[in-house]
Design an enzyme around this catalytic site. Structure first.
Site, PDB file in Angstrom:
ATOM      1  N   TYR A 148       0.839  -1.212   0.000  1.00  0.00           N
ATOM      2  CA  TYR A 148       0.000   0.000   0.000  1.00  0.00           C
ATOM      3  C   TYR A 148       0.873   1.262   0.000  1.00  0.00           C
ATOM      4  CZ  TYR A 148      -3.707   3.217   1.573  1.00  0.00           C
ATOM      5  OH  TYR A 148      -4.603   4.257   1.690  1.00  0.00           O
ATOM      6  N   LYS A 152       1.374   3.690  -3.192  1.00  0.00           N
ATOM      7  CA  LYS A 152       0.966   5.098  -3.255  1.00  0.00           C
ATOM      8  C   LYS A 152       2.154   5.998  -3.581  1.00  0.00           C
ATOM      9  CE  LYS A 152      -3.478   4.859  -2.119  1.00  0.00           C
ATOM     10  NZ  LYS A 152      -4.592   5.384  -2.921  1.00  0.00           N
ATOM     11  N   GLY A 210      -2.346   0.426  22.855  1.00  0.00           N
ATOM     12  CA  GLY A 210      -3.248   1.538  22.511  1.00  0.00           C
ATOM     13  C   GLY A 210      -2.606   2.901  22.689  1.00  0.00           C
TER      14      GLY A 210
END
Ligand code: NAD
Ligand code: UDP
Length: 315
Positions: A148, A152, A210
């Site tokens: 990806y 790009k 997180g």
């Protein structure tokens, strides 16, 4: 040519961002050809326009060339969620390279302007924070995100080489994490995952602890930025994103607290090469496009949650 007479091709137009862009162009009275192979897009996203005299829907894969007569090409076709772009990484790289090559060939043949939906992923796991357009990035060329990210990057390269060699008119948007209604329930990106988990009464899955960060832009703001970029003189690359940065844990807490505060947050393994931090510098967008996002995370989560609630109840 006045904007109202523009013939627009939106590749990836049945996807999340593409379908919101289609809505905006149709509402502005323009002609729209929506092209999609339905890998992560759904006909339902553009259903309301089917049969409209200014709208056409084409099932097509951008890795194959196509002949059309258009004035503007909004080139969005490419899966954007890691789960989906890693499903067949060779196809993802082909979509970015061959797809952009084919659309640039089309733009060159008919003299159309092409806007490429590039990404903040060109910065990889950034060592400069926040990220200005001048930062050249830190991408692992052989990691699981490379299909990806590098796709790009080469798509941007192709655009600039078409501009230099053939005078093709290009616009490059580097889009940062965007969310909103119409993301697929199984999209796999973090905002949709958390909302779907919370609505189903499941624990919210934090990858790692997180503490990694992202900056979340509501889709309406993004589409406004894309329109300004296409319609203006600035070529880019230009960052389009919301500079308000959150840790993934903060996002999970916000979503959980809005839907069901009793739910747990659980930790799962952090995927390889997951960027630690991400925040756009949008000075260029402010100055060159007069653009900045208006919708806060709290404001944007409301319609997004409402849309998922409705679709999960009435699939
Ligand atoms: P999405 O997956 O919802 O939409 C992509 C669309 O492209 C889908 O409709 C899919 O079916 C279509 N598509 C994929 N491969 C194709 C192919 N080979 N031929 C034809 N159609 C094809 O993703 P999105 O979030 O709407 O992203 C749209 C664009 O914006 C993508 O190019 C993505 O890389 C870029 N972008 C999005 C974000 C974001 O946060 N949403 C961030 C950075 C960049
Ligand atoms: N993430 C998470 N739980 C999930 C899905 C994603 O903690 O259920 C994390 C992911 O590891 C990443 C961040 O959320 O750090 C954003 O992921 P997403 O796939 O939405 O976008 P990207 O990593 O491409 O920015």
């Amino acid at each position: 040519m006045p904007a109202s007479l523009m013939r627009n091709l939106v590749t990836g137009g049945a996807g999340f961002v593409g379908s919101h862009l289609v809505d905006r162009l149709m509402d502005a009275g323009e002609e729209v050809i929506c092209l999609d192979n339905y890998f992560t897009g759904r006909k339902a996203n553009v259903e309301r326009w089917i049969g409209h005299p200014r709208f056409e829907l084409i099932r097509h894969d951008v890795t194959d060339p196509i002949r059309l007569e258009v004035d503007r090409i909004w080139h969005l076709a490419c899966p954007a969620s890691p789960v989906h772009y890693q499903h067949n990484p060779i196809k993802t790289a082909k979509t970015s390279f061959l797809g952009t090559y084919n659309m640039l060939g089309l733009a060159r043949r008919v003299g159309a302007r092409l806007l490429l939906a590039s990404t903040s992923e060109v910065y990889g796991d950034p060592q400069v924070h926040p990220q200005p357009e001048s930062y050249r990035g830190n991408v692992n060329t052989h990691g699981i995100r490379a299909c990806y990210d590098e796709g790009k990057r080469v798509a941007e390269t192709l655009c600039f080489d078409y501009q230099r060699m053939h005078g093709t008119e290009i616009r490059i948007a580097r889009i940062f994490n965007t969310y909103g209604p119409r993301m697929l329930p199984d999209d796999g990106r973090v905002v949709s995952n958390f909302i779907v988990q919370a609505l189903r009464g499941q624990p919210l899955t934090l990858y790692g602890d997180g503490s990694q960060s992202r900056s979340f832009c509501f889709v309406d703001d993004l589409v406004d930025g894309l329109m300004r970029l296409m319609n203006g003189d600035h070529v880019g690359p230009i960052n389009l994103g919301n500079p308000s940065e959150f840790t993934i844990r903060q996002l999970a807490e916000r979503v959980r607290d809005r839907i069901n505060p009793a739910l747990d947050l659980i930790c799962e393994p952090l995927p390889q090469d997951d960027p630690l931090q991400r925040q756009p510098v949008i000075d260029l967008a402010r100055q060159a496009l007069g653009w900045e996002p208006n919708v806060s995370l709290g404001e944007g989560l409301e319609p997004t949650i409402a849309d998922f609630r409705q679709r999960l109840l009435d699939p």
